[in-house]
Design a protein around this motif. Structure first.
Motif, short mmCIF file in Angstrom:
data_model
loop_
_atom_site.label_atom_id
_atom_site.label_comp_id
_atom_site.label_asym_id
_atom_site.label_seq_id
_atom_site.Cartn_x
_atom_site.Cartn_y
_atom_site.Cartn_z
N ARG B 9 0.83 -1.21 0.00
CA ARG B 9 0.00 0.00 0.00
C ARG B 9 0.86 1.25 0.00
NH1 ARG B 9 -5.06 0.20 1.71
NH2 ARG B 9 -4.92 2.23 0.70
N TYR B 35 -2.74 2.31 -13.68
CA TYR B 35 -2.82 3.76 -13.84
C TYR B 35 -1.89 4.42 -12.84
CZ TYR B 35 -7.20 3.34 -16.50
OH TYR B 35 -8.16 3.06 -17.44
N GLN B 37 -1.64 8.16 -10.76
CA GLN B 37 -2.36 9.37 -10.40
C GLN B 37 -1.40 10.40 -9.85
OE1 GLN B 37 -5.59 8.86 -7.61
NE2 GLN B 37 -6.16 11.00 -7.66
N LEU B 43 -5.79 10.52 -13.77
CA LEU B 43 -5.30 9.15 -13.88
C LEU B 43 -4.80 8.92 -15.30
CD1 LEU B 43 -8.37 7.84 -12.03
CD2 LEU B 43 -6.08 7.15 -11.33
N LEU B 88 0.84 8.00 -6.96
CA LEU B 88 -0.12 7.01 -6.48
C LEU B 88 -0.45 6.10 -7.67
CD1 LEU B 88 -1.82 6.20 -4.03
CD2 LEU B 88 -3.51 7.91 -4.73
N PHE B 90 -2.56 2.87 -9.32
CA PHE B 90 -3.79 2.08 -9.19
C PHE B 90 -3.83 0.97 -10.21
CE2 PHE B 90 -6.24 4.18 -6.01
CZ PHE B 90 -5.86 5.51 -6.05
N GLU B 101 -18.04 -1.05 -16.06
CA GLU B 101 -17.40 -0.36 -14.95
C GLU B 101 -15.98 -0.85 -14.75
OE1 GLU B 101 -19.67 -0.79 -11.44
OE2 GLU B 101 -18.22 0.20 -10.13
N ALA B 102 -15.08 0.08 -14.43
CA ALA B 102 -13.73 -0.27 -14.04
C ALA B 102 -13.67 -0.33 -12.53
CB ALA B 102 -12.73 0.76 -14.57
N PHE B 104 -11.34 -0.43 -9.24
CA PHE B 104 -9.99 -0.04 -8.85
C PHE B 104 -9.59 -0.65 -7.52
CE2 PHE B 104 -8.64 3.26 -11.83
CZ PHE B 104 -9.81 3.51 -12.51
N GLY B 105 -8.31 -0.92 -7.39
CA GLY B 105 -7.75 -1.25 -6.10
C GLY B 105 -7.61 -0.01 -5.24
N GLN B 106 -7.07 -0.17 -4.05
CA GLN B 106 -6.97 0.95 -3.12
C GLN B 106 -5.72 1.79 -3.33
OE1 GLN B 106 -7.73 -0.96 0.79
NE2 GLN B 106 -9.62 0.22 0.73
#
Lengths: 116, 113
Positions: B9, B35, B37, B43, B88, B90, B101-102, B104-106
């Motif tokens: 993370r 991606y 960010q 993104l 960041l 993703f 829909e995409a 996303f992870g955290q």
């Protein structure tokens, strides 16, 4: 080259007010326009989306307005609440010649703060 | 458990080091994406994969590589990290087709010092 331009970069609204975020696109091949909501420490999540064959889509307090001729679309948040404070991204996607490749192009994001 | 899990993370690494970011998903989707960010830039797509045998460069692939080890696993590597790769990151998955829909992870917050 930024294909989806988003404004404003940040927005502060009083509780109960209307939040409006605008996006403009260049590629007329785009055929799907979603909005994603991102809370701190989280990944973006789909909020609402629209296809260009309609001019407006409403889901609860969230409405997308779409103007195909102007190549613009916007997100309206009615009766804005502190819990709506987040970063909002508009996006657009289009089919590629191969037919299988579809990607999202994101705007630069708007940080919304709703004051209590 | 999260549908799209990213590890680590948070990571701080030194310039020139190799680092791998990992992503696994339980959505059963064939399509996976990485991606990046950055504030004010939104993104941006680094790489995407439509199945285990298909890897494609995105908008900003220079300095990055990926590996699709299985349908559920997609890793991003920085071969020689540099400070402007501080961002960041993703991972996302989706089904094919219009209007899908995409998910996303955290995110992984990477700092290169």
């Amino acid at each position: 080259q930024q294909q989806v331009k988003q404004s404003p970069q940040s927005l502060i609204v009083q509780k109960g007010g209307i939040s409006i975020i605008n996006c403009a696109y260049e590629n007329t091949a785009f055929d799907y326009f979603p909005w994603y909501q991102q809370f701190p420490g989280k990944g973006p999540a789909l909020l609402i989306a629209i296809r260009p064959d309609v001019s407006e889509k409403k889901e609860g307090r969230f409405t997308i307005s779409f103007n195909k001729s102007a190549k613009q679309f916007s997100l309206h948040i009615m009766d804005s609440q502190p819990g709506d404070s987040a970063t909002y991204f508009c996006a657009a996607s289009n089919p590629y010649p191969s037919g299988s490749a579809r990607q999202l192009t994101f705007g630069s994001g708007t940080q919304l703060t709703v004051l209590p | 458990d999260a549908d799209v899990t990213q590890t680590p993370r948070n990571r701080i690494t030194k310039t020139g080091k190799r680092i791998m970011l990992e992503c696994s998903q339980t959505k059963g989707h064939d399509r996976m994406y990485w991606y990046r960010q950055d504030p004010g830039l939104g993104l941006r797509l680094i790489y995407y994969s439509f199945d285990v045998k298909d890897i494609n460069k995105g908008e900003i692939s220079d300095g990055y590589s990926v590996s699709r080890q299985a349908q559920a696993k997609f890793s991003l590597s920085l071969e020689s990290a540099i400070p402007n790769q501080t961002a960041l990151y993703f991972c996302a998955t989706s089904d094919p087709g219009v209007g899908t829909e995409a998910f996303f992870g955290q995110g992984t917050r990477l700092t290169v010092v």
